[in-house]
Design a protein around this motif. Sequence first.
Motif, mmCIF file in Angstrom:
data_model
loop_
_atom_site.group_PDB
_atom_site.id
_atom_site.type_symbol
_atom_site.label_atom_id
_atom_site.label_comp_id
_atom_site.label_asym_id
_atom_site.label_seq_id
_atom_site.Cartn_x
_atom_site.Cartn_y
_atom_site.Cartn_z
ATOM 1 N N THR A 179 1.054 -1.035 0.019
ATOM 2 C CA THR A 179 -0.057 -0.239 -0.072
ATOM 3 C C THR A 179 0.886 1.157 -0.013
ATOM 4 O O THR A 179 0.597 2.057 -0.677
ATOM 5 C CB THR A 179 -0.876 0.178 1.248
ATOM 6 O OG1 THR A 179 -1.580 -1.346 1.368
ATOM 7 C CG2 THR A 179 -1.911 1.276 1.284
ATOM 8 N N GLN A 180 1.961 1.223 0.800
ATOM 9 C CA GLN A 180 2.702 2.327 0.879
ATOM 10 C C GLN A 180 3.733 2.514 -0.268
ATOM 11 O O GLN A 180 4.323 3.724 -0.634
ATOM 12 C CB GLN A 180 3.509 2.379 2.231
ATOM 13 C CG GLN A 180 2.573 2.549 3.438
ATOM 14 C CD GLN A 180 3.177 2.431 4.780
ATOM 15 O OE1 GLN A 180 4.448 2.298 5.085
ATOM 16 N NE2 GLN A 180 2.452 1.738 5.584
ATOM 17 N N TYR A 181 3.873 1.756 -1.174
ATOM 18 C CA TYR A 181 4.623 1.943 -2.307
ATOM 19 C C TYR A 181 3.695 2.697 -3.218
ATOM 20 O O TYR A 181 4.041 3.332 -4.073
ATOM 21 C CB TYR A 181 5.060 0.326 -2.954
ATOM 22 C CG TYR A 181 5.165 0.422 -4.297
ATOM 23 C CD1 TYR A 181 6.385 0.815 -4.934
ATOM 24 C CD2 TYR A 181 4.133 -0.081 -5.401
ATOM 25 C CE1 TYR A 181 6.756 0.687 -6.004
ATOM 26 C CE2 TYR A 181 4.523 -0.097 -6.536
ATOM 27 C CZ TYR A 181 5.896 0.459 -6.909
ATOM 28 O OH TYR A 181 5.998 0.436 -8.359
ATOM 29 N N ARG A 182 2.410 2.177 -3.368
ATOM 30 C CA ARG A 182 1.255 2.804 -4.354
ATOM 31 C C ARG A 182 0.950 4.089 -3.729
ATOM 32 O O ARG A 182 0.808 4.932 -4.472
ATOM 33 C CB ARG A 182 0.023 1.753 -4.573
ATOM 34 C CG ARG A 182 0.392 0.481 -5.041
ATOM 35 C CD ARG A 182 0.866 0.667 -6.758
ATOM 36 N NE ARG A 182 -0.576 0.952 -7.367
ATOM 37 C CZ ARG A 182 -0.870 2.129 -8.104
ATOM 38 N NH1 ARG A 182 -0.174 3.262 -8.014
ATOM 39 N NH2 ARG A 182 -1.961 2.123 -8.732
ATOM 40 N N CYS A 183 0.642 4.347 -2.632
ATOM 41 C CA CYS A 183 0.090 5.424 -2.044
ATOM 42 C C CYS A 183 0.874 6.109 -0.870
ATOM 43 O O CYS A 183 1.526 5.485 0.052
ATOM 44 C CB CYS A 183 -1.270 5.094 -1.517
ATOM 45 S SG CYS A 183 -2.374 4.319 -2.594
ATOM 46 N N ALA B 195 12.039 1.088 1.122
ATOM 47 C CA ALA B 195 13.282 1.530 0.360
ATOM 48 C C ALA B 195 14.131 0.159 0.113
ATOM 49 O O ALA B 195 14.656 -0.112 -0.840
ATOM 50 C CB ALA B 195 14.005 2.671 1.163
ATOM 51 N N GLU B 196 14.354 -0.485 1.433
ATOM 52 C CA GLU B 196 15.124 -1.640 1.134
ATOM 53 C C GLU B 196 14.788 -2.612 0.505
ATOM 54 O O GLU B 196 15.257 -3.391 -0.411
ATOM 55 C CB GLU B 196 15.450 -2.240 2.898
ATOM 56 C CG GLU B 196 16.347 -1.243 3.650
ATOM 57 C CD GLU B 196 16.414 -1.751 4.716
ATOM 58 O OE1 GLU B 196 17.630 -2.086 5.388
ATOM 59 O OE2 GLU B 196 15.505 -2.157 5.757
ATOM 60 N N LEU C 85 16.302 -4.642 -2.867
ATOM 61 C CA LEU C 85 16.301 -5.936 -3.205
ATOM 62 C C LEU C 85 15.626 -6.499 -4.434
ATOM 63 O O LEU C 85 16.329 -7.377 -4.991
ATOM 64 C CB LEU C 85 15.598 -6.698 -1.756
ATOM 65 C CG LEU C 85 15.650 -8.254 -1.823
ATOM 66 C CD1 LEU C 85 16.959 -8.748 -1.869
ATOM 67 C CD2 LEU C 85 14.838 -8.890 -0.935
ATOM 68 N N TYR C 86 14.655 -5.782 -4.809
ATOM 69 C CA TYR C 86 14.076 -5.914 -6.011
ATOM 70 C C TYR C 86 14.868 -5.766 -7.122
ATOM 71 O O TYR C 86 15.131 -6.522 -8.122
ATOM 72 C CB TYR C 86 12.738 -5.479 -5.921
ATOM 73 C CG TYR C 86 12.219 -5.208 -7.492
ATOM 74 C CD1 TYR C 86 11.562 -6.404 -8.068
ATOM 75 C CD2 TYR C 86 12.421 -4.068 -8.504
ATOM 76 C CE1 TYR C 86 10.970 -6.474 -9.201
ATOM 77 C CE2 TYR C 86 11.915 -4.304 -9.622
ATOM 78 C CZ TYR C 86 11.095 -5.245 -10.231
ATOM 79 O OH TYR C 86 10.476 -5.561 -11.462
#
Length: 285
Positions: A178-182, A272-273, A277-278
């Motif tokens: 969720t916090q990646y998108r928003c 962020a980590e 990793l991705y």
Amino acid sequence: MIKPIATPSRTKEILAKHDVFAKKNYGQNFLIEPSVVEKIARSAIGEKKCVAFEIGPGIGALTQYLCEYAQKVVSFEIDERLPEVLKDTLQEYDNFEIVLQDFLTIDLNAWVEKYRQEGYEVVVAANLPYYITTPILFKIFEAEANISSITVMMQKEVADRFYAKVNTKDYNALSVITQYRCEVSPVMKVPKNVFMPKPNVDSAVLQFRFKQRNENIEEEVFFEMVKACFKQRRKTMLNNFGEYLQDKAKAMALLEQANIDPKRRGESVSLAEFLVLYEVMRNEA
Ligand code: SAM
């Protein structure tokens, strides 16, 4: 506004007049505190020419305030008893439209596009039916729709997970994705005694605003990776990530490259980590 719907006496009066009772299987808990609905509506509606999409208007408690602040309100409701009630309770507003349909089945992109083309900013506002909070939010998150903000009430424990920070007990894959998108921000906490019938749990209102999408990230792969790293909460990153890759030695090497101690657990790894990793994993593929 002639008089607020969200009071105990008016809610009882409306339900009695229309011979309607709250249906548990539709998650019907009606708001009976005007200051709460007013705050949700004020937080949801921006300065620009705005249409509010509401999920589940019920008997109109929040809808009424949305109609006061937005140029247009479109409410999606599943319960076929309610359009008749709303026709009565919202009769003073001509900027309201009801769509009798399960929100999970609507073509959200088409609805958003229609209003964007007419020059409206689109926002979502709701006191969500709690039994389908996550499917509704993920439907909105996954749509490629131009929605400015999503201001919604949900069960407090669910809100805590959406909003959770790294290294807290509520932080999990849902928080990261969720916090990646928003951007997620808390609007208010809401005690259970402002609903009729009274639920067993407290609630909270959160606001979500979409972040700029990163074209270089294949989201499905990123989300799968994050979910795998939380698969067994008590396991280390090495174990969960190793299982996901089906190669423990490779997992060890990638974690080291990403500067993440393999003995750490998913709950200590920041967004962020996970993104680092991705990147490392993708470059190795
Ligand atoms: N907005 C009203 C209020 O605050 O008093 C009612 C909120 S009540 C928690 C949830 C509402 O969502 C109900 O009106 C219920 O019938 C409606 N609902 C439940 N499932 C739905 C679905 N799949 N699609 C659209 N509305 C739904």
